[in-house]
Write a protein that holds these residues in place. Sequence first.
Motif, mmCIF file in Angstrom:
data_model
loop_
_atom_site.group_PDB
_atom_site.id
_atom_site.type_symbol
_atom_site.label_atom_id
_atom_site.label_comp_id
_atom_site.label_asym_id
_atom_site.label_seq_id
_atom_site.Cartn_x
_atom_site.Cartn_y
_atom_site.Cartn_z
ATOM 1 N N HIS A 91 -18.547 41.031 16.778
ATOM 2 C CA HIS A 91 -19.654 39.700 17.243
ATOM 3 C C HIS A 91 -19.150 38.619 16.434
ATOM 4 N N TYR A 92 -19.488 38.769 15.176
ATOM 5 C CA TYR A 92 -19.306 37.828 14.151
ATOM 6 C C TYR A 92 -17.752 37.315 13.906
ATOM 7 N N GLN A 93 -16.736 38.134 14.141
ATOM 8 C CA GLN A 93 -15.424 37.727 14.237
ATOM 9 C C GLN A 93 -15.263 36.569 15.430
ATOM 10 N N ARG A 94 -15.593 37.018 16.388
ATOM 11 C CA ARG A 94 -15.613 36.097 17.668
ATOM 12 C C ARG A 94 -16.342 34.725 17.435
ATOM 13 N N LEU A 95 -17.409 34.905 16.874
ATOM 14 C CA LEU A 95 -18.179 33.813 16.507
ATOM 15 C C LEU A 95 -17.559 32.736 15.830
ATOM 16 N N ASP B 30 -14.189 25.769 18.037
ATOM 17 C CA ASP B 30 -14.863 24.866 19.016
ATOM 18 C C ASP B 30 -15.285 23.410 18.342
ATOM 19 N N GLY B 31 -14.468 23.029 17.187
ATOM 20 C CA GLY B 31 -14.795 22.033 16.708
ATOM 21 C C GLY B 31 -15.822 21.892 15.676
ATOM 22 N N TRP C 275 -20.511 26.555 8.824
ATOM 23 C CA TRP C 275 -21.949 26.690 8.521
ATOM 24 C C TRP C 275 -22.834 26.153 9.829
ATOM 25 N N HIS C 276 -22.233 25.546 10.645
ATOM 26 C CA HIS C 276 -22.955 24.999 11.835
ATOM 27 C C HIS C 276 -22.959 26.236 13.028
ATOM 28 N N LYS C 277 -22.208 27.140 12.973
ATOM 29 C CA LYS C 277 -21.966 27.858 14.079
ATOM 30 C C LYS C 277 -23.036 28.774 14.680
ATOM 31 N N THR C 278 -23.893 29.392 13.474
ATOM 32 C CA THR C 278 -25.125 30.472 13.806
ATOM 33 C C THR C 278 -26.245 29.939 14.500
#
Length: 73
Positions: free
Chosen positions: A17-21, A26-27, A31-34
């Motif tokens: 899950h975290y690898q895909r995330l 997505d630009g 540190w802004h992804k979670t």
Amino acid sequence: MSYSSNRFVYRENRVPHYQRLFQKHDGLRQWHKTPRSKFMLYPYYAVLWGGFAGSMYMMGRMVMGHKTWFSKG
């Protein structure tokens, strides 16, 4: 041994899950992804810019000869 002491061992593997995330292009910075990022980053930004603004304010006061935050003397 009870089930509650083995919860860590038998939990779901979240690595895919975290690898895909984090590998999604997505630009956004990492540190802004979670979903929790805004709850950690916005207070950090407030303290960072507040400290910078306060130091600039006091630097200006020190140049003018005032050594405290509020007094005229």
